[in-house]
Design a protein around this motif. Structure first.
Motif, PDB file in Angstrom:
ATOM      1  N   GLN A   3      56.391  50.406   7.993  1.00 15.51           N
ATOM      2  CA  GLN A   3      56.558  51.359   6.904  1.00 15.51           C
ATOM      3  C   GLN A   3      56.503  52.781   7.444  1.00 15.51           C
ATOM      4  O   GLN A   3      55.759  53.086   8.384  1.00 15.51           O
ATOM      5  CB  GLN A   3      55.451  51.171   5.870  1.00 15.51           C
ATOM      6  CG  GLN A   3      55.797  51.668   4.477  1.00 15.51           C
ATOM      7  CD  GLN A   3      56.903  50.845   3.830  1.00 15.51           C
ATOM      8  OE1 GLN A   3      56.852  49.622   3.815  1.00 15.51           O
ATOM      9  NE2 GLN A   3      57.926  51.530   3.312  1.00 15.51           N
ATOM     10  N   CYS A   4      57.279  53.650   6.860  1.00 16.37           N
ATOM     11  CA  CYS A   4      57.330  55.040   7.295  1.00 16.37           C
ATOM     12  C   CYS A   4      55.995  55.731   7.032  1.00 16.37           C
ATOM     13  O   CYS A   4      55.438  55.632   5.932  1.00 16.37           O
ATOM     14  CB  CYS A   4      58.453  55.771   6.560  1.00 16.37           C
ATOM     15  SG  CYS A   4      58.596  57.513   6.995  1.00 16.37           S
ATOM     16  N   VAL A   5      55.477  56.450   8.029  1.00 17.04           N
ATOM     17  CA  VAL A   5      54.199  57.161   7.875  1.00 17.04           C
ATOM     18  C   VAL A   5      54.363  58.431   7.057  1.00 17.04           C
ATOM     19  O   VAL A   5      53.376  59.013   6.596  1.00 17.04           O
ATOM     20  CB  VAL A   5      53.572  57.509   9.246  1.00 17.04           C
ATOM     21  CG1 VAL A   5      53.236  56.257  10.021  1.00 17.04           C
ATOM     22  CG2 VAL A   5      54.484  58.439  10.046  1.00 17.04           C
ATOM     23  N   VAL A   6      55.593  58.868   6.872  1.00 13.85           N
ATOM     24  CA  VAL A   6      55.861  60.094   6.121  1.00 13.85           C
ATOM     25  C   VAL A   6      55.977  59.809   4.630  1.00 13.85           C
ATOM     26  O   VAL A   6      55.413  60.522   3.804  1.00 13.85           O
ATOM     27  CB  VAL A   6      57.136  60.774   6.648  1.00 13.85           C
ATOM     28  CG1 VAL A   6      57.591  61.901   5.720  1.00 13.85           C
ATOM     29  CG2 VAL A   6      56.904  61.313   8.051  1.00 13.85           C
ATOM     30  N   VAL A 151      48.430  62.053  15.913  1.00 14.73           N
ATOM     31  CA  VAL A 151      47.574  61.435  14.895  1.00 14.73           C
ATOM     32  C   VAL A 151      48.287  60.276  14.215  1.00 14.73           C
ATOM     33  O   VAL A 151      49.512  60.271  14.075  1.00 14.73           O
ATOM     34  CB  VAL A 151      47.115  62.468  13.842  1.00 14.73           C
ATOM     35  CG1 VAL A 151      46.413  63.645  14.517  1.00 14.73           C
ATOM     36  CG2 VAL A 151      48.274  62.971  13.000  1.00 14.73           C
ATOM     37  N   ASN A 152      47.500  59.287  13.780  1.00 16.88           N
ATOM     38  CA  ASN A 152      48.067  58.125  13.102  1.00 16.88           C
ATOM     39  C   ASN A 152      48.509  58.435  11.678  1.00 16.88           C
ATOM     40  O   ASN A 152      49.521  57.913  11.207  1.00 16.88           O
ATOM     41  CB  ASN A 152      47.059  56.972  13.075  1.00 16.88           C
ATOM     42  CG  ASN A 152      46.933  56.263  14.403  1.00 16.88           C
ATOM     43  OD1 ASN A 152      45.973  56.462  15.124  1.00 16.88           O
ATOM     44  ND2 ASN A 152      47.917  55.448  14.750  1.00 16.88           N
ATOM     45  N   ASP A 153      47.736  59.257  10.973  1.00 16.47           N
ATOM     46  CA  ASP A 153      48.014  59.534   9.566  1.00 16.47           C
ATOM     47  C   ASP A 153      48.363  61.017   9.392  1.00 16.47           C
ATOM     48  O   ASP A 153      47.477  61.855   9.211  1.00 16.47           O
ATOM     49  CB  ASP A 153      46.795  59.179   8.703  1.00 16.47           C
ATOM     50  CG  ASP A 153      47.094  59.227   7.216  1.00 16.47           C
ATOM     51  OD1 ASP A 153      47.990  59.991   6.808  1.00 16.47           O
ATOM     52  OD2 ASP A 153      46.414  58.512   6.447  1.00 16.47           O
ATOM     53  N   PRO A 154      49.647  61.372   9.443  1.00 14.63           N
ATOM     54  CA  PRO A 154      50.017  62.787   9.364  1.00 14.63           C
ATOM     55  C   PRO A 154      49.692  63.422   8.021  1.00 14.63           C
ATOM     56  O   PRO A 154      49.394  64.624   7.962  1.00 14.63           O
ATOM     57  CB  PRO A 154      51.523  62.780   9.638  1.00 14.63           C
ATOM     58  CG  PRO A 154      51.975  61.391   9.314  1.00 14.63           C
ATOM     59  CD  PRO A 154      50.829  60.502   9.645  1.00 14.63           C
ATOM     60  N   HIS A 155      49.741  62.664   6.924  1.00 16.60           N
ATOM     61  CA  HIS A 155      49.410  63.228   5.620  1.00 16.60           C
ATOM     62  C   HIS A 155      47.937  63.634   5.559  1.00 16.60           C
ATOM     63  O   HIS A 155      47.602  64.724   5.072  1.00 16.60           O
ATOM     64  CB  HIS A 155      49.722  62.224   4.506  1.00 16.60           C
ATOM     65  CG  HIS A 155      51.159  62.182   4.114  1.00 16.60           C
ATOM     66  ND1 HIS A 155      51.773  63.166   3.361  1.00 16.60           N
ATOM     67  CD2 HIS A 155      52.126  61.266   4.390  1.00 16.60           C
ATOM     68  CE1 HIS A 155      53.048  62.853   3.186  1.00 16.60           C
ATOM     69  NE2 HIS A 155      53.284  61.709   3.798  1.00 16.60           N
TER      70      HIS A 155
END
Length: 267
Positions: A3-6, A151-155
């Protein structure tokens, strides 16, 4: 499939290729490049890390001084010489210039104790060993240079950065550009920025726009920039004529090694 991280609403992506025994995925909607790997802290504690490659202040100035002053001049024009937080401060030289030459009130955050010691010994600056999510002060300007890709979680990371910006203040981000001249010439599979576990996610301008909109930020400047092209370094003069020439040519055609975003937080 990944799944897209963005944006999880984007189509799931199939594996595109493998680098260093790590599967690499590319979102079909925003072209975000994702390595299927977790964050690995120990790599940042190596004394061979690239921010410590130059071992003298003179060498660091030659490597980074032009780039940092270029960005600082933009910051001062847009925001003045107020308070600044540099997140992922590395060797500390950007913050040192912001303080010593531009009169800004600067703090730097760094998670690597090796780099904190280097900054103290070589640059003469004190960095705070703290994650931005744990920091509590707000600043007129928050800068974050080439950290987002780690980083793993950009949000989650972007939200932590934005919380440190005062209302009406600016956030300045750089991160590698998958459409730079090197990636276009070599092809993505041979582009050295796809380098797990060092880089986890790499963002196109379109994928970064998703992150920016999610935080309700306004983009007031976008361009691409580079540090120093290796073959130019070997023949350039003391006036840096060739460096400046190639820097500006790549910037004009959006082919620089890194995205540069300057973003305004709403009041």
């Amino acid at each position: 499939m990944k799944q897209c991280v963005v944006d999880p609403k984007h189509q799931a992506s199939a594996k595109r290729f493998t680098i260093k025994a790590t599967d690499i995925y590319i979102c079909p909607d925003c072209n975000c490049i994702m390595a299927d790997i977790d964050f690995y802290h120990d790599q940042y504690e190596s004394d061979r890390y690239y921010t410590m490659h130059q071992e003298t202040l003179r060498g660091i100035e030659y490597e980074w001084g032009f780039r940092w002053r270029y960005i600082l001049n933009k910051i001062v024009k847009l925001s003045g010489c107020g308070s600044l937080l540099d997140v992922g401060a590395g060797n500390g030289y950007f913050g040192a210039l912001a303080s010593r030459e531009y009169g800004m009130n600067v703090n730097g955050l760094e998670i690597s104790r090796e780099q904190i010691q280097f900054a103290q010994d070589v640059i003469g600056v004190h960095l705070i060993n703290e994650d931005v999510a744990d920091h509590s002060t707000e600043y007129d300007v928050v800068t974050c240079f080439n950290v987002l890709e780690h980083v793993n979680d950009p949000h989650l990371f972007m939200s932590a950065l934005v919380k440190r910006v005062r209302p009406g203040g600016i956030l300045v981000i750089t991160t590698p550009n998958p459409r730079c001249i090197h990636a276009r010439v070599k092809g993505l599979k041979n582009w050295n920025m796809i380098d797990p576990p060092h880089h986890i996610n790499l963002f196109t301008q379109e994928s970064l726009d998703y992150l920016i909109r999610a935080e309700e930020l306004t983009s007031i400047c976008y361009e691409t920039l580079s540090t120093y092209i290796n073959f130019v370094r070997k023949v350039d003069g003391s006036d840096l004529f060739l460096r400046k020439l190639f820097f500006n040519l790549l910037r004009i055609f959006s082919l620089g090694a890194d995205h540069l975003f300057i973003l305004r937080k709403p009041f």
